[in-house]
Design an enzyme around this catalytic site. Structure first.
Site, short mmCIF file in Angstrom:
data_model
loop_
_atom_site.label_atom_id
_atom_site.label_comp_id
_atom_site.label_asym_id
_atom_site.label_seq_id
_atom_site.Cartn_x
_atom_site.Cartn_y
_atom_site.Cartn_z
N MET A 1 -0.17 -1.91 0.33
CA MET A 1 -1.07 -2.06 -1.06
C MET A 1 -2.39 -2.56 -0.73
O MET A 1 -2.06 -3.16 0.81
CB MET A 1 -0.86 -3.30 -1.86
CG MET A 1 -0.50 -3.59 -3.08
SD MET A 1 -0.22 -1.99 -4.14
CE MET A 1 1.17 -1.98 -3.40
N LEU B 1 5.28 -6.25 3.28
CA LEU B 1 4.61 -5.86 4.39
C LEU B 1 4.13 -4.67 5.15
O LEU B 1 5.31 -3.35 4.63
CB LEU B 1 5.73 -6.83 5.37
CG LEU B 1 6.22 -8.40 4.63
CD1 LEU B 1 7.16 -8.73 5.26
CD2 LEU B 1 5.21 -8.62 4.95
N GLU B 2 3.46 -4.33 5.42
CA GLU B 2 2.69 -3.33 5.85
C GLU B 2 2.82 -2.73 7.05
O GLU B 2 2.44 -1.84 7.70
CB GLU B 2 1.65 -2.31 5.48
CG GLU B 2 1.75 -2.62 3.79
CD GLU B 2 0.82 -2.12 2.82
OE1 GLU B 2 -0.55 -1.85 3.29
OE2 GLU B 2 0.37 -2.50 1.84
N ASN B 3 2.81 -3.16 8.22
CA ASN B 3 2.66 -3.88 9.39
C ASN B 3 4.40 -3.99 10.09
O ASN B 3 4.60 -4.46 10.72
CB ASN B 3 1.97 -4.81 10.04
CG ASN B 3 0.87 -4.57 9.48
OD1 ASN B 3 -0.07 -3.56 9.61
ND2 ASN B 3 0.06 -5.52 9.02
#
Length: 338
Positions: free
Chosen positions: A1, A164-166
């Site tokens: 996001m 969580l994009e990592n």
């Protein structure tokens, strides 16, 4: 996001789909410390069969600044964005950004209760494009569960969204979310993985979703900032098309999630993301294709999924800046699904 254009995930991923049984169900700023406050009980969550999810920005990035009470009534689940990491591994915190315009925390809590009284669920989103929350061992899983549960009690949130994009560790995130569920049996849990995270049931995000499928509310994958990806038929599809939405949703629908746990996540406007915005009519066509077998593009699923949960957008603020087109057009369509 993302509140600002995010990186594009270019290239292709080889998707290896494993058939699995379907089981029935059930980016940002804002960080800091908080003082203990009396616990409040969140209202019982009653997410409708077909639901619209929207992320509410706890910061000003050029989109319309809103208070929760300003969020369009079409949104059934409002994800407050974002909780952020603390100095303690796995733990998260939340603090209102003064830019949003609340005079006090009590005013914010009152808006949460008002939305809940109107039948909405207000949840706390963890992470975002710049989020740095890491849950990768038993200790950090406990810290995550303790802090999320504490924030639910303090603010009255109905649940938590995982954005969580990592990367995440499926074993310990599953453990953490089960602990939250143990304490709040009616918790609303949503997830917003990137497309690459849901290409196979063997991916960590997908494994986490399957690990909590007994109480998972919805996976609203981000069908944007992606580049091309493989669909469930092994063919490559480009973002920004109805085929991209349907062929990638099919991976989740045939990979073990119940249709009620699958939603389509798109930007509310071209300014809301780096790529992948589609007109509301394209989202509606994808919803029709998946639930009714009509309005499909070149890809047509082998069966229909009338129980599909619905759709999500980043964000309610960008939607407001765009005349609430998503809320009015996609929202009405979602609520009219079979």
């Amino acid at each position: 996001m993302t509140g600002l254009p995010a990186r594009l995930l270019a290239g292709l991923t080889a998707a290896v789909l494993a058939s699995a049984g379907i089981v029935g169900t059930g980016t940002a700023q804002a960080a800091g410390t908080r003082s203990p406050a009396p616990a409040t009980s969140s209202a019982p969550a009653a997410v409708p069969r077909h639901a619209v999810t929207g992320y509410w920005q706890n910061f000003d990035n050029g989109a319309t600044v809103q208070k929760l009470k300003d969020v369009d009534d079409a949104y059934d689940i409002i994800a407050v964005s974002f909780a952020d990491a603390t100095g303690q591994p796995g733990a998260v915190t939340f603090r209102l950004d003064p830019a949003v315009g609340y005079g006090s925390t009590d005013e914010f809590k009152a808006d949460i209760k008002a939305k809940q009284a109107a039948g909405k669920s207000v949840i706390l989103s963890v992470g975002g494009e710049r989020g740095a929350v890491s849950v990768n061992d038993a200790a950090s899983a406990k810290n995550f569960a303790d802090s999320v549960s504490g924030l639910m009690d303090e603010y009255g949130f109905n649940g938590v969204d995982i954005d969580l994009e990592n990367g995440l560790h499926s074993t310990y995130m599953t453990q953490a979310l089960k602990s939250v569920h143990d304490r709040h049996g009616d918790v609303v849990v949503t997830m917003a993985p990137q497309t690459i995270d849901m290409q196979s049931p063997q991916n960590e995000y997908f494994k986490t979703a399957l690990g909590i499928k007994d109480f998972l509310t919805a996976v609203n994958m981000q069908y944007y900032n992606s580049g091309s990806m493989n669909g469930c038929d092994g063919k490559v599809y480009s973002q920004g098309t109805v085929d991209f939405l349907t062929a990638l949703a099919c991976i989740q629908l045939e990979g073990g999630l119940d249709p009620s746990q699958v939603g389509i996540g798109v930007p509310a406007s071209a300014r809301a993301a780096g790529g992948g915005h589609v007109a509301p009519s394209v989202v509606n066509a994808a919803l029709d294709c998946l639930t009714r077998g009509s309005n499909c593009g070149s890809f047509k699923p082998s069966r229909t999924y009338p129980g599909l949960r619905g759709a999500m957008t980043w964000s309610t603020n960008w939607d407001a800046a765009n005349g609430n087109a998503f809320a009015s057009q996609v929202g009405a369509h979602v609520h009219g699904l079979p």
